[in-house]
Write an enzyme that holds these catalytic residues in place. Structure first.
Site, short mmCIF file in Angstrom:
data_model
loop_
_atom_site.label_atom_id
_atom_site.label_comp_id
_atom_site.label_asym_id
_atom_site.label_seq_id
_atom_site.Cartn_x
_atom_site.Cartn_y
_atom_site.Cartn_z
N GLU A 164 0.65 -1.75 -0.02
CA GLU A 164 0.18 -0.37 0.06
C GLU A 164 0.80 1.25 0.37
OE1 GLU A 164 -2.25 -0.26 3.19
OE2 GLU A 164 -3.82 -2.05 2.26
N GLU A 313 -6.26 -8.39 0.53
CA GLU A 313 -6.31 -8.48 2.16
C GLU A 313 -7.60 -7.71 2.29
OE1 GLU A 313 -4.25 -5.19 3.67
OE2 GLU A 313 -3.09 -5.90 3.34
C1 GAL Z 1 -4.04 -2.85 5.69
C2 GAL Z 1 -2.21 -2.71 5.45
C3 GAL Z 1 -2.22 -4.45 6.46
C4 GAL Z 1 -2.89 -4.30 8.04
C5 GAL Z 1 -4.64 -3.45 7.70
C6 GAL Z 1 -5.43 -3.33 9.10
O1 GAL Z 1 -3.91 -1.32 5.18
O2 GAL Z 1 -2.06 -3.46 4.38
O3 GAL Z 1 -0.69 -4.41 6.50
O4 GAL Z 1 -2.45 -3.68 8.55
O5 GAL Z 1 -4.68 -2.82 6.78
O6 GAL Z 1 -6.62 -3.56 8.40
#
Ligand code: GAL
Length: 680
Positions: A164, A313
């Site tokens: 990100e 994710e």
């Molecule tokens: C994302 C990030 C992850 C984790 C997640 C938590 O933005 O890539 O590593 O921190 O948020 O919601």
């Protein structure tokens, strides 16, 4: 077999493992073996496998474990983790760890500087200056070592660069780089001064070194070029890593970056050019899933490479970073996963597998809790894994084809966000105002770059395309001449590629095609009435007074009602035949009900068919298999049982049953159908 990914030069269809892994449906999670004793890893991997998971993502924040001190690279542990995962039946995606430079690397030469001139504090993430030579040297060492070690590994099917990208650095080095970037682009200061109208407020530059990094509001030309500079900066840092990896990777192993839906820090189309696969991190945060908005985000990411994508994710129930970190309802994450697949996702990976005992994200949702035992959510993921297993072969390699395109332009977004003119006028809000009513009718939409070719679409919607270069205008006019339907909306065609006003009225180079020009635009404090023969409603936020140029041909569909005197009874929405096609100009921001009526009219006029029509709250989408077979994913986004009348007999591959006439969907229920016409 046609793959989602084009084959490389020296790659054959039978090359196997990695290529096949990219097109089949995956379920997985982010796992951080470095948080746990090695003796625990087999149990975690067993639990993943028991949930029918097929992929595990590792490594993306593990720099201090991979290289505890400068030059002491230790990757054996990760090799063992990849190997154990493979033995448990899971392939691996590895992240390069550059989002988390370790303490030893977080020196003043590497730390980013914030917009108040302070070095960014170590201990969170993305604290680096993207132009730091020290960072680049350390990146070459760690990514180079990972490439050597894992490039040939058949169990590593893909790579994620960094994590990100998001920070803007304001250090002196970045400022000097920005000045160099401008010099390369403009060549002379005279040219830059002319494009930016710098005589205004005595901004004229006589030395490149005088040009600042904009903080807050600034010259529109400067602000736009700074966004382009940030894009170029991250693209170069990403490319530095890609160039280290690519020569070492087996054919078919892909490289991605995990984007954040509408984040506008850089141009994602430019960033995606160097990637094989786009992926994104999908968080609802607080509240609940809204499938009409979230569908746009999937379609956006599918448009980055114009092919299927990964959800790298997503939240296993809840997050830890909102004001109220509520859990998704039971079953909601499952429909979210199916919704993503219906929009072209080939993988769903939860973040994260297990709650770390320490660190900033202790309270984030996970599948396995601090005790090491599965949380209640684990069972929902397992059900999803079970579903995926049933249709993996059916969906492998299937793709999405749409007749409607919605154009997205980062430069128009930046331009409007830099000068909103109405605090409630947001570019993405406006774009979603066009996406939602189309999607609500189960009409598939490709969200593509405003630079993308659009021939072949029946309908193109170009919301608030404020920056209208001659090429853009020519491409869109050509599309309409060839028979396409084009929808232009408020704020279209005001500016050139340097964010300067065009010396012409809106919609600039599309005026002839539109058959109207904009005489004036109005930011609205209160809604104004609009009405036409088949539409009655209000315009909020913005209104444009249109003047019909081609009086013989332009049809006025809707007029403004009595309001500020300037708009009273003036044309608000028009349609104009041009070549073999038609151009709609929508000079109003309609309320949701009126917008739905307008969109229904336009979609029907363009001859675009829904992927069967369904009741509200039920979504139906289509993927097309490699053999041409249509696969329909029908999703009940609501918490009550619903019935859908199907226009054809079908086979539901999740229940393995035939469906005649009526399909019943339980609360948050899903069906994966093929027509029972012999091809199913
Ligand atoms: C994302 C990030 C992850 C984790 C997640 C938590 O933005 O890539 O590593 O921190 O948020 O919601």
């Amino acid at each position: 077999m046609r793959s989602v990914f084009p084959l490389g030069d020296n790659e054959t269809e039978s090359d196997g493992h990695a290529m096949n892994e990219s097109t089949r449906l995956h379920l997985g999670a982010a796992y951080y073996p470095e948080h746990w004793p090695e003796a625990r890893w087999p149990e975690d991997l067993r639990l993943m496998r028991e949930a029918h998971m097929t992929v595990v993502r590792m490594g993306e924040f593990a720099w201090s474990t991979m290289e505890p001190e400068p030059g002491a690279v230790r990757l054996d542990w990760l090799d063992r983790a990849v190997d154990l995962a493979a033995k448990a039946g899971l392939v691996a995606v590895l992240g390069t760890p550059t989002a988390a430079p370790p303490a030893w690397l977080s020196t003043p030469e590497v730390l980013a500087v914030d917009d108040k001139g302070r070095p960014v504090q170590f201990g969170n993430r993305c604290h680096y200056c993207v132009h730091s030579p020290e960072l680049h040297a350390a990146t070459r060492r760690i990514v180079g070592a990972m490439a050597e070690r894992f490039g040939p590994n058949p169990d590593v099917v893909g790579w994620q660069i960094d994590n990100e990208f998001n920070r803007v650095c304001y250090c002196d080095r970045c400022r000097a780089e920005f000045q160099r970037f401008l010099k390369r682009k403009f060549g002379t200061l005279d040219d830059l001064n002319a494009h930016w109208s710098t005589a205004y407020w005595s901004q004229t530059y006589s030395d490149w070194k005088q040009i600042p990094i904009p903080i807050g509001g600034h010259n529109p030309g400067l602000m736009l070029e700074f966004k382009r500079f940030v894009t170029a900066s991250y693209r170069a840092f990403q490319k530095l890593q890609i160039d280290l990896l690519r020569p070492k990777l087996r054919p078919g192993v892909w490289i991605t970056h995990n984007f954040m839906k509408w984040f506008d820090g850089y141009d994602h189309y430019a960033m995606s050019e160097d990637l094989d696969l786009a992926s994104w991190d999908w968080y609802v945060g607080s509240g609940h899933h809204d499938y009409l908005n979230d569908g746009a985000a999937h379609d956006l990411v599918r448009g980055f490479k114009q092919r299927n994508f990964w959800i790298m994710e997503t939240q296993p129930g809840s997050v830890n970073w909102r004001d109220v970190n509520n859990a998704l309802n039971r079953g909601e994450a499952r429909v979210m996963a199916w919704h993503a697949v219906a929009h072209g996702a080939d993988a769903i990976a939860y973040w994260q597998w297990r709650s770390a005992l320490g660190g900033q994200e202790q309270y984030h949702g996970t599948l396995v809790d601090q005790s090491g035992r599965p949380r209640p959510f684990y069972d929902e993921a397992k059900e999803l894994g079970d579903d995926f297993a049933k249709v993996r072969d059916l969906l492998a390699g299937s793709t999405i084809h749409c007749d409607t395109a919605l154009l997205h332009s980062y430069d128009s977004c930046w331009s409007i966000r830099g000068q909103k003119h109405h605090k409630e006028f947001d570019y993405i809000w406006h774009l979603l105002g066009y996406y939602r009513p189309v999607a609500a009718r189960n009409v598939g939409v490709d969200i593509v770059s405003a630079e993308a070719p659009v021939d072949g679409y029946a309908l193109v919607v170009a919301p608030a395309l404020v920056l209208l270069s001659e090429e853009r205008a020519a491409r869109l006019a050509g599309f309409v001449k060839g028979g396409g339907h084009l929808v232009l909306t408020v704020r279209t065609g005001m500016k050139d590629d340097y964010n300067a006003l065009l010396p012409a009225r809106q919609p600039g180079g599309l005026t002839e095609a539109a058959g109207v020009e904009v005489e004036e635009c109005y930011a609205l404090r209160n809604p104004v009435p609009v009405a036409g023969p088949w539409l009655k409603g209000t315009s909020t936020t913005w209104a444009e007074r249109l003047r019909v140029l081609d009086t013989g041909q332009t049809e006025i569909l809707v007029r403004f009602g009595a309001c500020n005197g300037w708009l009273d009874d003036q044309p608000a929405i028009t349609v104009h035949p041009y070549g073999k096609g038609r151009v709609y100009y929508v000079g109003a921001c309609l309320d949701a009900a009126a917008q739905q009526i307008l969109i229904d009219h336009i979609v029907a006029d363009a001859g675009v068919e829904p992927v069967p029509a369904t009741p509200d709250g039920i979504e139906a989408r289509k993927r097309t298999a490699t053999d041409g077979r249509e696969i329909f994913i029908v999703i009940n986004h609501e918490r009550e049982e619903k019935q859908v009348t199907l226009p054809w007999a079908a086979r539901d591959h999740l229940t393995d049953r035939d469906v005649q006439g009526t399909l019943s969907l339980r609360p948050y229920g899903v069906a994966v159908l093929t027509k029972a016409d012999g091809k199913g």
